[in-house]
Design an enzyme around this catalytic site. Structure first.
Site, PDB file in Angstrom:
ATOM      1  N   TYR A   1     124.206 -79.301  19.377  1.00  0.00           N
ATOM      2  CA  TYR A   1     122.840 -79.814  19.140  1.00  0.00           C
ATOM      3  C   TYR A   1     122.325 -80.489  20.411  1.00  0.00           C
ATOM      4  O   TYR A   1     123.091 -80.951  21.254  1.00  0.00           O
ATOM      5  CB  TYR A   1     122.835 -80.760  17.945  1.00  0.00           C
ATOM      6  CG  TYR A   1     121.640 -80.483  17.053  1.00  0.00           C
ATOM      7  CD1 TYR A   1     121.585 -79.293  16.326  1.00  0.00           C
ATOM      8  CD2 TYR A   1     120.571 -81.352  16.978  1.00  0.00           C
ATOM      9  CE1 TYR A   1     120.486 -79.008  15.530  1.00  0.00           C
ATOM     10  CE2 TYR A   1     119.474 -81.078  16.192  1.00  0.00           C
ATOM     11  CZ  TYR A   1     119.431 -79.894  15.468  1.00  0.00           C
ATOM     12  OH  TYR A   1     118.344 -79.603  14.699  1.00  0.00           O
TER      13      TYR A   1
ATOM     14  N   GLY B   1     118.544 -76.468  11.182  1.00  0.00           N
ATOM     15  CA  GLY B   1     117.378 -76.995  11.894  1.00  0.00           C
ATOM     16  C   GLY B   1     116.227 -77.338  10.962  1.00  0.00           C
ATOM     17  O   GLY B   1     115.322 -78.086  11.327  1.00  0.00           O
TER      18      GLY B   1
ATOM     19  N   HIS C   1     117.071 -72.535  11.530  1.00  0.00           N
ATOM     20  CA  HIS C   1     116.763 -71.692  12.688  1.00  0.00           C
ATOM     21  C   HIS C   1     117.141 -70.241  12.338  1.00  0.00           C
ATOM     22  O   HIS C   1     118.169 -70.015  11.669  1.00  0.00           O
ATOM     23  CB  HIS C   1     117.608 -72.184  13.863  1.00  0.00           C
ATOM     24  CG  HIS C   1     117.188 -71.696  15.215  1.00  0.00           C
ATOM     25  ND1 HIS C   1     117.098 -70.352  15.545  1.00  0.00           N
ATOM     26  CD2 HIS C   1     116.857 -72.371  16.347  1.00  0.00           C
ATOM     27  CE1 HIS C   1     116.749 -70.243  16.813  1.00  0.00           C
ATOM     28  NE2 HIS C   1     116.578 -71.431  17.320  1.00  0.00           N
TER      29      HIS C   1
HETATM   30  O1  YXS Z   1     121.718 -59.764   4.405  1.00  0.00           O
HETATM   31  P1  YXS Z   1     120.209 -59.722   4.576  1.00  0.00           P
HETATM   32  O2  YXS Z   1     119.759 -58.820   5.682  1.00  0.00           O
HETATM   33  O3  YXS Z   1     119.494 -59.528   3.269  1.00  0.00           O
HETATM   34  O4  YXS Z   1     119.762 -61.203   5.084  1.00  0.00           O
HETATM   35  C1  YXS Z   1     120.195 -62.343   4.359  1.00  0.00           C
HETATM   36  C2  YXS Z   1     120.591 -63.405   5.370  1.00  0.00           C
HETATM   37  O5  YXS Z   1     121.244 -62.884   6.512  1.00  0.00           O
HETATM   38  C3  YXS Z   1     119.243 -63.967   5.753  1.00  0.00           C
HETATM   39  N1  YXS Z   1     119.348 -65.326   6.277  1.00  0.00           N
HETATM   40  C4  YXS Z   1     119.097 -65.671   7.548  1.00  0.00           C
HETATM   41  N2  YXS Z   1     118.700 -64.924   8.607  1.00  0.00           N
HETATM   42  C5  YXS Z   1     118.546 -65.586   9.784  1.00  0.00           C
HETATM   43  N3  YXS Z   1     118.759 -66.907   9.948  1.00  0.00           N
HETATM   44  C6  YXS Z   1     119.154 -67.678   8.901  1.00  0.00           C
HETATM   45  N4  YXS Z   1     119.329 -68.992   9.081  1.00  0.00           N
HETATM   46  C7  YXS Z   1     119.351 -67.059   7.636  1.00  0.00           C
HETATM   47  N5  YXS Z   1     119.759 -67.484   6.405  1.00  0.00           N
HETATM   48  C8  YXS Z   1     119.744 -66.419   5.595  1.00  0.00           C
HETATM   49  O6  YXS Z   1     118.464 -63.965   4.558  1.00  0.00           O
HETATM   50  C9  YXS Z   1     118.963 -62.936   3.667  1.00  0.00           C
HETATM   51  C10 YXS Z   1     119.305 -63.590   2.346  1.00  0.00           C
HETATM   52  O7  YXS Z   1     120.370 -64.482   2.641  1.00  0.00           O
HETATM   53  P2  YXS Z   1     121.536 -64.725   1.571  1.00  0.00           P
HETATM   54  O8  YXS Z   1     121.881 -63.446   0.897  1.00  0.00           O
HETATM   55  O9  YXS Z   1     122.601 -65.491   2.261  1.00  0.00           O
HETATM   56  O10 YXS Z   1     120.764 -65.681   0.519  1.00  0.00           O
HETATM   57  P3  YXS Z   1     121.432 -66.687  -0.531  1.00  0.00           P
HETATM   58  O11 YXS Z   1     120.329 -67.114  -1.415  1.00  0.00           O
HETATM   59  O12 YXS Z   1     122.652 -66.077  -1.105  1.00  0.00           O
HETATM   60  O13 YXS Z   1     121.934 -67.924   0.350  1.00  0.00           O
HETATM   61  C11 YXS Z   1     120.971 -68.757   0.921  1.00  0.00           C
HETATM   62  C12 YXS Z   1     121.670 -69.595   2.023  1.00  0.00           C
HETATM   63  C13 YXS Z   1     120.603 -70.412   2.771  1.00  0.00           C
HETATM   64  C14 YXS Z   1     122.722 -70.536   1.363  1.00  0.00           C
HETATM   65  C15 YXS Z   1     122.384 -68.635   2.989  1.00  0.00           C
HETATM   66  O14 YXS Z   1     121.460 -67.641   3.407  1.00  0.00           O
HETATM   67  C16 YXS Z   1     122.892 -69.336   4.212  1.00  0.00           C
HETATM   68  O15 YXS Z   1     123.914 -70.074   4.174  1.00  0.00           O
HETATM   69  N6  YXS Z   1     122.137 -69.183   5.326  1.00  0.00           N
HETATM   70  C17 YXS Z   1     122.517 -69.798   6.605  1.00  0.00           C
HETATM   71  C18 YXS Z   1     122.216 -71.298   6.576  1.00  0.00           C
HETATM   72  C19 YXS Z   1     122.561 -71.917   7.943  1.00  0.00           C
HETATM   73  O16 YXS Z   1     123.748 -72.008   8.300  1.00  0.00           O
HETATM   74  N7  YXS Z   1     121.568 -72.261   8.694  1.00  0.00           N
HETATM   75  C20 YXS Z   1     121.697 -72.786  10.087  1.00  0.00           C
HETATM   76  C21 YXS Z   1     120.944 -71.834  11.036  1.00  0.00           C
HETATM   77  S1  YXS Z   1     121.236 -72.323  12.703  1.00  0.00           S
HETATM   78  C22 YXS Z   1     120.307 -73.731  12.882  1.00  0.00           C
HETATM   79  O17 YXS Z   1     119.488 -74.037  12.022  1.00  0.00           O
HETATM   80  C23 YXS Z   1     120.522 -74.619  14.047  1.00  0.00           C
HETATM   81  C24 YXS Z   1     120.655 -73.880  15.336  1.00  0.00           C
HETATM   82  S2  YXS Z   1     121.931 -75.618  13.796  1.00  0.00           S
HETATM   83  O18 YXS Z   1     122.990 -74.702  13.390  1.00  0.00           O
HETATM   84  O19 YXS Z   1     122.257 -76.251  15.021  1.00  0.00           O
HETATM   85  O20 YXS Z   1     121.579 -76.497  12.708  1.00  0.00           O
END
Ligand code: YXS
Length: 257
Positions: free
Chosen positions: A136, A106, A62
């Site tokens: 969730y 998500g 998400h």
């Molecule tokens: O710093 P900038 O502006 O370049 O942006 C970064 C991140 O902020 C952005 N980004 C996201 N933006 C919005 N929503 C996201 N879910 C998201 N994930 C990443 O993308 C730019 C590059 O990210 P970066 O530097 O972290 O990339 P990386 O290659 O080092 O790492 C990739 C990840 C996926 C390991 C890392 O971005 C990460 O941990 N992202 C968050 C993963 C996460 O926790 N997702 C859950 C989202 S909430 C959701 O899905 C549900 C509501 S729930 O939580 O209930 O499951």
């Protein structure tokens, strides 16, 4: 945010928002809905949902920037992720999730909502509500329960740790794990086989299975209790802290309130 291609009644939808690691935002979900609507019109018989070849992150889940402030349900009916799951489940033709890289939050549920999952051998899945203090929603938890058994769903949701595709495949959560080099052949081979079968029979069986998988009686007071418990979470300091910590690129400090 999406690349669309149709060949021989097989549609390929490629997530193409790499700068945000294919985070599932409202605009992307709207484009996906429009694409599925157009596929209905041209008799598409199988859809493949993938990210760009060679990606490190299939989807970061998400779009956290679109999660509402504390006090609002982050996974309400109209939320883009909830809409995406419903679109996948109700589309009349099978949708195959073709996975490379890592799958987060998500996006795990999105993949589990697809009809078939075929992943490369280095893929991982991390369900992350507990990392952000997100409560969730009932339908979403049911997607996990229909994909995995209770024990595996709890491990994924409570630890928020990445689980390997090979382990999930051995548990029956994923259909096939293959070497990256043969991923295209296996996925498109299955899609062609499905496209050559009777579309009406398949679409009716897909809808029957959706209805049967969602057939869980629940007393109204139980549903109200669940929603009340969820409200405590999305009204909490921890939910606000989870979103803020992500924005400030730091580890969240949860205090259980
Ligand atoms: O710093 P900038 O502006 O370049 O942006 C970064 C991140 O902020 C952005 N980004 C996201 N933006 C919005 N929503 C996201 N879910 C998201 N994930 C990443 O993308 C730019 C590059 O990210 P970066 O530097 O972290 O990339 P990386 O290659 O080092 O790492 C990739 C990840 C996926 C390991 C890392 O971005 C990460 O941990 N992202 C968050 C993963 C996460 O926790 N997702 C859950 C989202 S909430 C959701 O899905 C549900 C509501 S729930 O939580 O209930 O499951």
């Amino acid at each position: 945010m999406l690349q669309i291609e149709i060949t021989d009644r097989i549609a390929t939808v490629t997530l193409d928002r790499e700068d945000r690691r294919n985070a599932l935002c409202e605009e992307m979900v709207d484009q996906f809905s429009a694409a599925l609507e157009s596929f209905r019109g041209v008799g598409v018989r199988c859809v493949i949902l993938r990210a760009r070849p060679g990606c490190k992150v299939w989807s970061a889940g998400h779009d956290i920037n679109e999660l509402p402030e504390a006090g609002h349900d982050p996974l309400a009916w109209r939320d883009p992720l909830r809409k995406l799951i419903r679109e996948i489940e109700s589309f009349p033709a099978p949708i195959i999730a073709m996975i490379e890289g890592s799958v987060w939050g998500g996006a795990c549920e999105t993949v589990f909502a697809c009809d078939l999952i075929i992943a490369a051998d280095d893929v991982t899945f991390a369900a992350t509500p507990a990392k952000l203090s997100v409560p969730y929603n009932v339908g979403g938890l049911l997607t996990f329960l229909n994909a995995a058994n209770l024990r595996i769903a709890k491990e994924m949701l409570f630890t928020a740790a990445p689980l390997s595709a090979s382990r999930l495949c051995s548990l029956g959560v994923i259909n096939h794990v293959v070497q990256k080099s043969s991923l295209d052949d296996v996925v498109y081979g299955m899609a062609k086989r499905i496209a050559a079968n009777a579309p009406l029979s398949i679409s009716v069986m897909k809808e029957q299975l959706r209805i049967l998988a969602g057939a869980h009686a629940m007393a109204p007071e139980d549903f109200e209790r669940i929603q009340g418990l969820r409200r405590v979470v999305y009204n909490s300091h921890d939910y606000a802290e989870g979103r803020l910590a992500f924005k400030e690129k730091r580890k969240p400090e949860f205090n259980g309130e």
